[in-house]
Scaffold this motif. Structure first.
Motif, PDB file in Angstrom:
ATOM      1  N   LEU A 131       0.828  -1.202   0.000  1.00 46.88           N
ATOM      2  CA  LEU A 131       0.000   0.000   0.000  1.00 46.88           C
ATOM      3  C   LEU A 131       0.865   1.254   0.000  1.00 46.88           C
ATOM      4  O   LEU A 131       1.835   1.353   0.751  1.00 46.88           O
ATOM      5  CB  LEU A 131      -0.919   0.013   1.225  1.00 46.88           C
ATOM      6  CG  LEU A 131      -1.891  -1.161   1.345  1.00 46.88           C
ATOM      7  CD1 LEU A 131      -2.658  -1.077   2.659  1.00 46.88           C
ATOM      8  CD2 LEU A 131      -2.860  -1.175   0.164  1.00 46.88           C
ATOM      9  N   THR A 135      -2.363   6.218  -0.186  1.00 46.01           N
ATOM     10  CA  THR A 135      -3.553   5.383  -0.002  1.00 46.01           C
ATOM     11  C   THR A 135      -3.867   5.188   1.475  1.00 46.01           C
ATOM     12  O   THR A 135      -5.025   5.303   1.906  1.00 46.01           O
ATOM     13  CB  THR A 135      -3.339   4.018  -0.674  1.00 46.01           C
ATOM     14  OG1 THR A 135      -3.038   4.214  -2.063  1.00 46.01           O
ATOM     15  CG2 THR A 135      -4.573   3.144  -0.537  1.00 46.01           C
ATOM     16  N   ALA A 154      -0.183   8.345  -5.288  1.00 41.23           N
ATOM     17  CA  ALA A 154       0.271   7.083  -4.710  1.00 41.23           C
ATOM     18  C   ALA A 154       1.483   6.516  -5.437  1.00 41.23           C
ATOM     19  O   ALA A 154       1.780   5.328  -5.303  1.00 41.23           O
ATOM     20  CB  ALA A 154      -0.867   6.059  -4.733  1.00 41.23           C
TER      21      ALA A 154
END
Length: 249
Positions: A131, A135, A154
């Motif tokens: 991740l 995010t 991201a």
């Protein structure tokens, strides 16, 4: 972890001083005077870097003053920069924000709540993992701080990349002035990167670590002070690196 970050860990204290100390030990048989000089000099510098009074002096050269809400209201959006993740947090499902990112997200959410400005969170996966910082920050801010996040980057892995991507995303929205949230010690480098990307920046620093008055305990070496010294020196080295890249470009 980016190459530049890994390289800085080797070239800056404490690693560099430890390596030079070991070199001094190896030189004791052939060039004793030089070996002793390296050992004593490096250990004295290491001791100084571990003193809070020295670390605070280094950090204070970088920390700008805090921003007022009136100043933040002049911005068109709030940009929160990620500061890293904890990739080994089983209680949070494996990955979560680290302390740096948490305090930036918390402060960004507070500013958004008090000003009504839209929020942009930025951060990729410079250390790998599943991740991205952006995010995780979006989920943290929306679920735990109850503030909406309008934009997410991201993919960026460096401060310079964050600045370029944020500017590219906000330019079509007619947004040219942002309140930039990051750690106080990181703010000078981050602000310069965003200004070079074409954005007007209102600095909104958080995470101050060197603003406390002097006390005798600050003469006692410790690991936290050594970390702060390392971070300050890394920021100065990064600013120099960014300046060189700007001249080359």
């Amino acid at each position: 972890m980016t190459f530049n970050y890994a390289l800085s860990n080797w070239l800056l204290p404490p690693t560099s001083l430890i390596v030079l100390t070991l070199l001094g030990v190896l030189l004791l048989k052939r060039r004793r005077a030089l070996g002793v000089l390296l050992i004593v000099g490096c250990q004295m510098l290491l001791l100084a870097a571990a003193m809070p009074v020295v670390a605070n002096a280094l950090v204070r050269t970088l920390e700008p003053p805090p921003a007022s809400i009136e100043q933040i209201k002049r911005a068109q959006a709030i940009v929160v920069l990620g500061g890293g993740r904890n990739l080994g947090s089983p209680e949070w499902g494996g990955e979560t924000v680290n302390d740096y990112t948490l305090r930036r997200a918390r402060y960004g959410a507070r500013l958004a709540r008090e000003t009504g400005l839209p929020m942009y969170v930025s951060g990729g996966k410079p250390a790998g993992g599943e991740l991205a910082e952006g995010t995780i920050m979006r989920e943290l801010i929306t679920r735990e701080f109850n503030e909406p996040v309008k934009w997410v980057d991201a993919v960026s892995e460096t401060t310079r990349e964050q600045a370029v991507i944020v500017a590219q995303d906000l330019r079509p929205q007619q947004i040219s002035r942002v309140a930039l949230v990051t750690d106080a010690v990181h703010m000078p480098r981050a602000q310069r990167a965003f200004e070079l990307a074409g954005l007007a920046v209102i600095a909104a620093p958080t995470g101050y670590s060197a603003q406390r008055p002097f006390a005798p305990y600050q003469l006692i070496p410790g690991p936290v002070a050594l970390l702060h010294s390392h971070v300050a020196l890394r920021e100065w080295a990064s600013q120099l690196h960014h300046h060189v890249l700007t001249l080359v470009d």
